[in-house]
Scaffold this motif. Structure first.
Motif, PDB file in Angstrom:
ATOM      1  N   ASN A  87       1.025  -1.235   0.081  1.00 11.38           N
ATOM      2  CA  ASN A  87      -0.101  -0.023  -0.166  1.00 11.38           C
ATOM      3  C   ASN A  87       0.775   1.250  -0.137  1.00 11.38           C
ATOM      4  O   ASN A  87       0.574   2.050  -0.693  1.00 11.38           O
ATOM      5  CB  ASN A  87      -0.991   0.014   1.237  1.00 11.38           C
ATOM      6  N   TRP A  97      -0.922   9.561  -7.856  1.00 13.98           N
ATOM      7  CA  TRP A  97      -2.060   8.238  -7.300  1.00 13.98           C
ATOM      8  C   TRP A  97      -2.060   8.253  -5.725  1.00 13.98           C
ATOM      9  O   TRP A  97      -1.077   8.430  -4.868  1.00 13.98           O
ATOM     10  CB  TRP A  97      -1.508   6.993  -7.679  1.00 13.98           C
ATOM     11  N   SER A  98      -3.272   8.598  -5.239  1.00 12.88           N
ATOM     12  CA  SER A  98      -3.590   8.606  -3.969  1.00 12.88           C
ATOM     13  C   SER A  98      -5.146   8.564  -3.561  1.00 12.88           C
ATOM     14  O   SER A  98      -5.526   9.235  -4.324  1.00 12.88           O
ATOM     15  CB  SER A  98      -2.917   9.489  -2.829  1.00 12.88           C
ATOM     16  N   LYS A 138      -2.841   5.519   4.635  1.00 13.92           N
ATOM     17  CA  LYS A 138      -1.837   5.979   5.356  1.00 13.92           C
ATOM     18  C   LYS A 138      -1.409   4.928   6.544  1.00 13.92           C
ATOM     19  O   LYS A 138      -2.324   4.400   7.112  1.00 13.92           O
ATOM     20  CB  LYS A 138      -2.394   7.161   5.966  1.00 13.92           C
ATOM     21  N   LYS A 151      -6.131   8.627  -0.277  1.00 14.90           N
ATOM     22  CA  LYS A 151      -6.214   9.335   0.905  1.00 14.90           C
ATOM     23  C   LYS A 151      -6.474   8.235   2.038  1.00 14.90           C
ATOM     24  O   LYS A 151      -6.772   8.801   3.171  1.00 14.90           O
ATOM     25  CB  LYS A 151      -6.908  10.355   1.069  1.00 14.90           C
ATOM     26  N   GLU A 168       1.154   4.399  -3.023  1.00 14.88           N
ATOM     27  CA  GLU A 168       1.211   5.815  -3.007  1.00 14.88           C
ATOM     28  C   GLU A 168       2.289   6.321  -3.505  1.00 14.88           C
ATOM     29  O   GLU A 168       2.202   7.601  -3.644  1.00 14.88           O
ATOM     30  CB  GLU A 168       1.094   6.323  -1.498  1.00 14.88           C
ATOM     31  N   THR A 169       3.429   5.919  -3.726  1.00 18.70           N
ATOM     32  CA  THR A 169       4.678   6.591  -4.374  1.00 18.70           C
ATOM     33  C   THR A 169       4.370   6.663  -5.889  1.00 18.70           C
ATOM     34  O   THR A 169       5.116   7.512  -6.392  1.00 18.70           O
ATOM     35  CB  THR A 169       6.019   5.956  -4.219  1.00 18.70           C
TER      36      THR A 169
END
Length: 69
Positions: free
Chosen positions: A52, A61-62, A67, A64, A56-57
């Motif tokens: 995951n 793309w994210s 985390k 939210k 996100e890198t």
């Protein structure tokens, strides 16, 4: 690349052939297939990365929600 990924299987832990801590998980499979298609701006997936967090890198793309706690 997809047949190679399928043939090698999945492993997270000690590689029985080498005795080293290794990973051939969904992140590795995804990275290898995307890389074979010459995807641009693809962040290198380090061994034993958390899938995951790697997603996100990727550029732009994210959702939210990925985390770490």
């Amino acid at each position: 690349m997809a047949p190679q990924v399928e043939e090698r299987g999945f492993l997270v832990g000690q590689d029985p052939r080498t005795g080293r801590l290794s990973s051939w998980d969904c992140l590795d499979a995804t990275y290898d297939v995307l890389n074979a298609y010459r995807t641009q701006r693809l962040t290198r997936a380090a061994k034993l990365s958390i899938p995951n967090l790697w997603v996100e890198t990727l550029w732009g793309w994210s959702d939210k929600t990925l985390k770490p706690r």
